[in-house]
Design a protein around this motif. Sequence first.
Motif, PDB file in Angstrom:
ATOM      1  N   GLU A  66      36.729 122.395 -16.918  1.00 12.21           N
ATOM      2  CA  GLU A  66      36.795 123.089 -15.630  1.00 12.21           C
ATOM      3  C   GLU A  66      37.299 124.518 -15.822  1.00 12.21           C
ATOM      4  OE1 GLU A  66      35.532 122.065 -12.792  1.00 12.21           O
ATOM      5  OE2 GLU A  66      34.865 120.292 -13.905  1.00 12.21           O
ATOM      6  N   GLU A  67      38.213 124.705 -16.777  1.00 11.02           N
ATOM      7  CA  GLU A  67      38.729 126.047 -17.069  1.00 11.02           C
ATOM      8  C   GLU A  67      37.619 126.939 -17.639  1.00 11.02           C
ATOM      9  OE1 GLU A  67      42.007 123.236 -16.788  1.00 11.02           O
ATOM     10  OE2 GLU A  67      40.186 123.212 -18.017  1.00 11.02           O
ATOM     11  N   ASP A  68      36.789 126.355 -18.512  1.00 10.19           N
ATOM     12  CA  ASP A  68      35.644 127.092 -19.058  1.00 10.19           C
ATOM     13  C   ASP A  68      34.703 127.523 -17.937  1.00 10.19           C
ATOM     14  OD1 ASP A  68      36.395 126.812 -21.765  1.00 10.19           O
ATOM     15  OD2 ASP A  68      35.438 124.842 -21.887  1.00 10.19           O
ATOM     16  N   PHE A  69      34.425 126.582 -17.034  1.00  8.42           N
ATOM     17  CA  PHE A  69      33.488 126.855 -15.946  1.00  8.42           C
ATOM     18  C   PHE A  69      34.022 127.937 -15.009  1.00  8.42           C
ATOM     19  CE2 PHE A  69      31.582 122.281 -16.202  1.00  8.42           C
ATOM     20  CZ  PHE A  69      30.955 122.635 -17.389  1.00  8.42           C
ATOM     21  N   GLU A  70      35.327 127.936 -14.792  1.00  9.90           N
ATOM     22  CA  GLU A  70      35.932 128.958 -13.943  1.00  9.90           C
ATOM     23  C   GLU A  70      35.752 130.340 -14.565  1.00  9.90           C
ATOM     24  OE1 GLU A  70      37.833 130.900 -10.932  1.00  9.90           O
ATOM     25  OE2 GLU A  70      37.103 128.835 -10.965  1.00  9.90           O
ATOM     26  N   ARG A  71      35.948 130.412 -15.875  1.00  6.09           N
ATOM     27  CA  ARG A  71      35.789 131.702 -16.573  1.00  6.09           C
ATOM     28  C   ARG A  71      34.332 132.163 -16.535  1.00  6.09           C
ATOM     29  NH1 ARG A  71      37.018 135.613 -19.831  1.00  6.09           N
ATOM     30  NH2 ARG A  71      35.969 135.962 -21.818  1.00  6.09           N
ATOM     31  N   ILE A  72      33.396 131.256 -16.768  1.00  8.41           N
ATOM     32  CA  ILE A  72      31.974 131.615 -16.710  1.00  8.41           C
ATOM     33  C   ILE A  72      31.617 132.131 -15.317  1.00  8.41           C
ATOM     34  CG2 ILE A  72      29.615 130.694 -16.775  1.00  8.41           C
ATOM     35  CD1 ILE A  72      30.626 128.738 -18.965  1.00  8.41           C
ATOM     36  N   SER A  73      32.120 131.457 -14.290  1.00  9.21           N
ATOM     37  CA  SER A  73      31.833 131.863 -12.903  1.00  9.21           C
ATOM     38  C   SER A  73      32.383 133.248 -12.615  1.00  9.21           C
ATOM     39  CB  SER A  73      32.438 130.848 -11.922  1.00  9.21           C
ATOM     40  OG  SER A  73      31.855 129.582 -12.085  1.00  9.21           O
ATOM     41  N   GLN A  74      33.607 133.514 -13.080  1.00 11.18           N
ATOM     42  CA  GLN A  74      34.214 134.831 -12.863  1.00 11.18           C
ATOM     43  C   GLN A  74      33.420 135.927 -13.568  1.00 11.18           C
ATOM     44  OE1 GLN A  74      36.681 135.788 -10.831  1.00 11.18           O
ATOM     45  NE2 GLN A  74      36.756 133.687 -10.091  1.00 11.18           N
TER      46      GLN A  74
END
Length: 255
Positions: free
Chosen positions: A121-129
């Motif tokens: 989920e942390e990876d996905f948050e960074r990709i989204s940002q």
Amino acid sequence: MAYQRIRQPKLSDVIEQEIERLILEGTLSPGQQLPPERELAKQFDVSRPSIREAIQRLEAKRLLTRKQGGGTFVTDTLWTSFSDPLLELLSTHSETQLDLLESRHAMEGISAYFAALRGTEEDFERISQCQKEVEKAIENKDVAQESSAVMAVLIAISEAAHNVVLLHIVRSLAPLLQQNVLQNLELLHRRDEVVEKVSHHRANIVQAILEREPEKARKASHAHLAYIEETLLDLTREESRRERSLRRIQQANES
């Protein structure tokens, strides 16, 4: 039967291995400063001499660099595998740019696949940002900003793939990749409909990753790059025709 004595590892060895692991997995980035020895000793719950010994060995391995009065840093050239002359040579030849675009199919397709499969989920948050930064750059019509933001997305996706070899390949190629992205965008921005479609393709890749659809993410990545390649070839042919027409007009005016 004679049993061999089991030796406990030295604390400095354990610390050295842990810092190496953080560098290998990308948690510690090139040029990043380590906390002071006192803080590291507190975090590891060891003495400062053990920290100092581990750092000295990592310096000898050229993984860390100590600056007089300025702290200890991860070596900033850690992932530099291309010399400046070679980088310049590769980035200035048009045929090489197409070769690099083809190579990106392999790197980015597999990165997207494994990011969707293994990302946290942390990876996905960074990709989204990072993707939001791309969209902001497009709104500002800032091609240089957009190329930097696109590169940040590519690195974020490779980090989310959780394959350290793939991550270091992408990071070592980062200067060349960003130059390729910038050159491509400068051409693609000549057509508004192309910019819109490329942006849509990129959003599809991110969405497939966030939805944890590995095969969909890989196919979206390939479709994205194939469209860019086809469009660039068309734009190049168009430019060639335009230059030919200008030469004919100039020759007619001179005669």
